[in-house]
Motif scaffolding. Sequence first.
Motif, PDB file in Angstrom:
ATOM      1  N   ASP A  29       0.982 -33.435  15.736  1.00 60.80           N
ATOM      2  CA  ASP A  29       1.616 -32.020  16.177  1.00 60.80           C
ATOM      3  C   ASP A  29       3.117 -31.874  15.605  1.00 60.80           C
ATOM      4  OD1 ASP A  29       2.272 -29.473  17.362  1.00 60.80           O
ATOM      5  OD2 ASP A  29       2.087 -30.548  19.377  1.00 60.80           O
ATOM      6  N   PRO A  30       3.340 -31.382  14.452  1.00 61.24           N
ATOM      7  CA  PRO A  30       4.818 -31.184  14.027  1.00 61.24           C
ATOM      8  C   PRO A  30       5.751 -30.338  14.745  1.00 61.24           C
ATOM      9  CG  PRO A  30       3.220 -30.170  12.486  1.00 61.24           C
ATOM     10  CD  PRO A  30       2.156 -30.775  13.427  1.00 61.24           C
ATOM     11  N   PHE A  31       5.132 -29.393  15.597  1.00 63.43           N
ATOM     12  CA  PHE A  31       5.734 -28.693  16.526  1.00 63.43           C
ATOM     13  C   PHE A  31       6.368 -29.122  17.654  1.00 63.43           C
ATOM     14  CE2 PHE A  31       2.888 -26.308  13.370  1.00 63.43           C
ATOM     15  CZ  PHE A  31       3.959 -25.792  12.636  1.00 63.43           C
ATOM     16  N   SER A  32       5.964 -30.348  17.949  1.00 61.48           N
ATOM     17  CA  SER A  32       6.326 -30.840  19.454  1.00 61.48           C
ATOM     18  C   SER A  32       7.753 -31.554  19.359  1.00 61.48           C
ATOM     19  CB  SER A  32       5.217 -31.850  19.820  1.00 61.48           C
ATOM     20  OG  SER A  32       5.211 -33.106  18.920  1.00 61.48           O
ATOM     21  N   ALA A  33       8.329 -31.696  18.122  1.00 61.70           N
ATOM     22  CA  ALA A  33       9.407 -32.409  17.933  1.00 61.70           C
ATOM     23  C   ALA A  33      10.718 -31.529  18.590  1.00 61.70           C
ATOM     24  CB  ALA A  33       9.939 -32.309  16.571  1.00 61.70           C
ATOM     25  N   GLU A  34      11.249 -32.455  19.535  1.00 58.11           N
ATOM     26  CA  GLU A  34      12.411 -31.810  20.302  1.00 58.11           C
ATOM     27  C   GLU A  34      13.664 -31.530  19.701  1.00 58.11           C
ATOM     28  OE1 GLU A  34      15.302 -33.613  23.817  1.00 58.11           O
ATOM     29  OE2 GLU A  34      13.153 -33.836  24.022  1.00 58.11           O
ATOM     30  N   LEU A  35      14.099 -30.337  19.564  1.00 58.65           N
ATOM     31  CA  LEU A  35      15.358 -30.060  19.078  1.00 58.65           C
ATOM     32  C   LEU A  35      16.578 -30.487  19.946  1.00 58.65           C
ATOM     33  CD1 LEU A  35      14.372 -26.376  17.501  1.00 58.65           C
ATOM     34  CD2 LEU A  35      14.790 -28.787  16.303  1.00 58.65           C
ATOM     35  N   PHE A  36      16.426 -30.117  21.032  1.00 55.67           N
ATOM     36  CA  PHE A  36      17.501 -30.256  22.116  1.00 55.67           C
ATOM     37  C   PHE A  36      17.229 -30.349  23.406  1.00 55.67           C
ATOM     38  CE2 PHE A  36      18.040 -26.016  21.200  1.00 55.67           C
ATOM     39  CZ  PHE A  36      18.253 -25.208  22.352  1.00 55.67           C
ATOM     40  N   GLY A  99      -5.327 -27.199  10.891  1.00 58.89           N
ATOM     41  CA  GLY A  99      -4.146 -27.230  11.610  1.00 58.89           C
ATOM     42  C   GLY A  99      -3.554 -25.807  12.332  1.00 58.89           C
ATOM     43  N   ALA A 100      -4.045 -24.694  12.021  1.00 56.53           N
ATOM     44  CA  ALA A 100      -3.813 -23.394  12.715  1.00 56.53           C
ATOM     45  C   ALA A 100      -4.595 -23.112  13.968  1.00 56.53           C
ATOM     46  CB  ALA A 100      -4.062 -22.204  11.878  1.00 56.53           C
ATOM     47  N   ALA A 101      -5.276 -24.256  14.429  1.00 55.59           N
ATOM     48  CA  ALA A 101      -5.764 -24.158  15.793  1.00 55.59           C
ATOM     49  C   ALA A 101      -4.764 -24.768  16.724  1.00 55.59           C
ATOM     50  CB  ALA A 101      -7.025 -24.775  15.870  1.00 55.59           C
ATOM     51  N   HIS A 102      -3.687 -24.022  16.973  1.00 55.40           N
ATOM     52  CA  HIS A 102      -2.585 -24.485  17.651  1.00 55.40           C
ATOM     53  C   HIS A 102      -2.142 -23.369  18.593  1.00 55.40           C
ATOM     54  CE1 HIS A 102       1.315 -26.374  18.590  1.00 55.40           C
ATOM     55  NE2 HIS A 102       1.114 -27.428  17.867  1.00 55.40           N
ATOM     56  N   PRO A 103      -1.392 -23.795  19.782  1.00 52.37           N
ATOM     57  CA  PRO A 103      -1.019 -22.606  20.749  1.00 52.37           C
ATOM     58  C   PRO A 103       0.110 -22.077  20.117  1.00 52.37           C
ATOM     59  CG  PRO A 103      -1.440 -24.669  21.797  1.00 52.37           C
ATOM     60  CD  PRO A 103      -1.637 -25.076  20.454  1.00 52.37           C
ATOM     61  N   VAL A 104       1.184 -22.689  19.413  1.00 54.01           N
ATOM     62  CA  VAL A 104       2.044 -21.876  18.463  1.00 54.01           C
ATOM     63  C   VAL A 104       1.735 -20.748  17.945  1.00 54.01           C
ATOM     64  CG1 VAL A 104       4.027 -22.140  17.219  1.00 54.01           C
ATOM     65  CG2 VAL A 104       3.825 -23.839  19.114  1.00 54.01           C
ATOM     66  N   PHE A 105       0.632 -21.072  16.800  1.00 55.25           N
ATOM     67  CA  PHE A 105       0.168 -20.320  15.988  1.00 55.25           C
ATOM     68  C   PHE A 105      -0.796 -19.175  16.663  1.00 55.25           C
ATOM     69  CE2 PHE A 105      -2.823 -18.771  12.539  1.00 55.25           C
ATOM     70  CZ  PHE A 105      -1.887 -18.733  11.314  1.00 55.25           C
ATOM     71  N   PHE A 106      -1.560 -19.564  17.576  1.00 52.94           N
ATOM     72  CA  PHE A 106      -2.191 -18.312  18.372  1.00 52.94           C
ATOM     73  C   PHE A 106      -0.844 -17.172  18.993  1.00 52.94           C
ATOM     74  CE2 PHE A 106      -3.853 -16.276  21.997  1.00 52.94           C
ATOM     75  CZ  PHE A 106      -4.996 -15.946  21.521  1.00 52.94           C
ATOM     76  N   THR A 107       0.027 -17.839  19.520  1.00 50.61           N
ATOM     77  CA  THR A 107       1.068 -16.965  19.956  1.00 50.61           C
ATOM     78  C   THR A 107       1.830 -15.936  18.863  1.00 50.61           C
ATOM     79  OG1 THR A 107       1.525 -18.514  21.759  1.00 50.61           O
ATOM     80  CG2 THR A 107       3.079 -16.860  21.475  1.00 50.61           C
ATOM     81  N   LEU A 108       1.919 -16.573  17.529  1.00 51.92           N
ATOM     82  CA  LEU A 108       2.435 -16.021  16.572  1.00 51.92           C
ATOM     83  C   LEU A 108       1.559 -14.993  16.151  1.00 51.92           C
ATOM     84  CD1 LEU A 108       3.872 -18.832  14.375  1.00 51.92           C
ATOM     85  CD2 LEU A 108       5.277 -17.451  16.010  1.00 51.92           C
ATOM     86  N   MET A 109       0.156 -15.217  16.046  1.00 53.08           N
ATOM     87  CA  MET A 109      -0.718 -14.353  15.676  1.00 53.08           C
ATOM     88  C   MET A 109      -0.935 -13.035  16.918  1.00 53.08           C
ATOM     89  SD  MET A 109      -4.749 -14.609  14.833  1.00 53.08           S
ATOM     90  CE  MET A 109      -5.312 -15.118  16.626  1.00 53.08           C
ATOM     91  N   VAL A 110      -0.859 -13.239  17.843  1.00 54.94           N
ATOM     92  CA  VAL A 110      -0.808 -12.176  18.856  1.00 54.94           C
ATOM     93  C   VAL A 110       0.507 -11.368  18.622  1.00 54.94           C
ATOM     94  CG1 VAL A 110      -0.531 -11.780  21.578  1.00 54.94           C
ATOM     95  CG2 VAL A 110      -2.174 -13.649  20.531  1.00 54.94           C
TER      96      VAL A 110
END
Length: 134
Positions: A29-36, A99-110
């Motif tokens: 999950d590359p989108f779980s990296a914490e920014l701050f 890799g697109a079966a991801h909650p972030v991608f689904f939200t972007l698609m919506v």
Amino acid sequence: MLGMFPLLIVPFLLFNLGLAGLFGGTAEDPFSAELFSVYMMSGGVWTMSVGDLLIVLSLVLLFAEMLKSTRSSNASIVDHLLSTFVFVAFLVEFLLVRGAAHPVFFTLMVAALVDLLAGFSVTIRSVGRDVNVG
């Protein structure tokens, strides 16, 4: 010409760059990296991840797209057509890429779907007001 550019292609491309491993994060999950993170007065900790930032960016761009859809010109027709292509690209990738079966991608698609439907709705509504019968 730049006004016809569908802004929601930006989160689409950023998500695909993240899948390519350019954002860091874990391998699965590359989108779980914490920014701050921010310590709140309540004692809780609010964290912002790459995926959260991507969703916030898409919401800001969705607002800009809604503002663009209020204009009535020949450029709006091309803008709606390009927005349709962006949504179709989201949908096809969501259905066919693991890799697109991801909650972030689904939200972007919506968000892309809301952009598409709102753009057409606003245009139809504003065109109806421009027509004078009499």
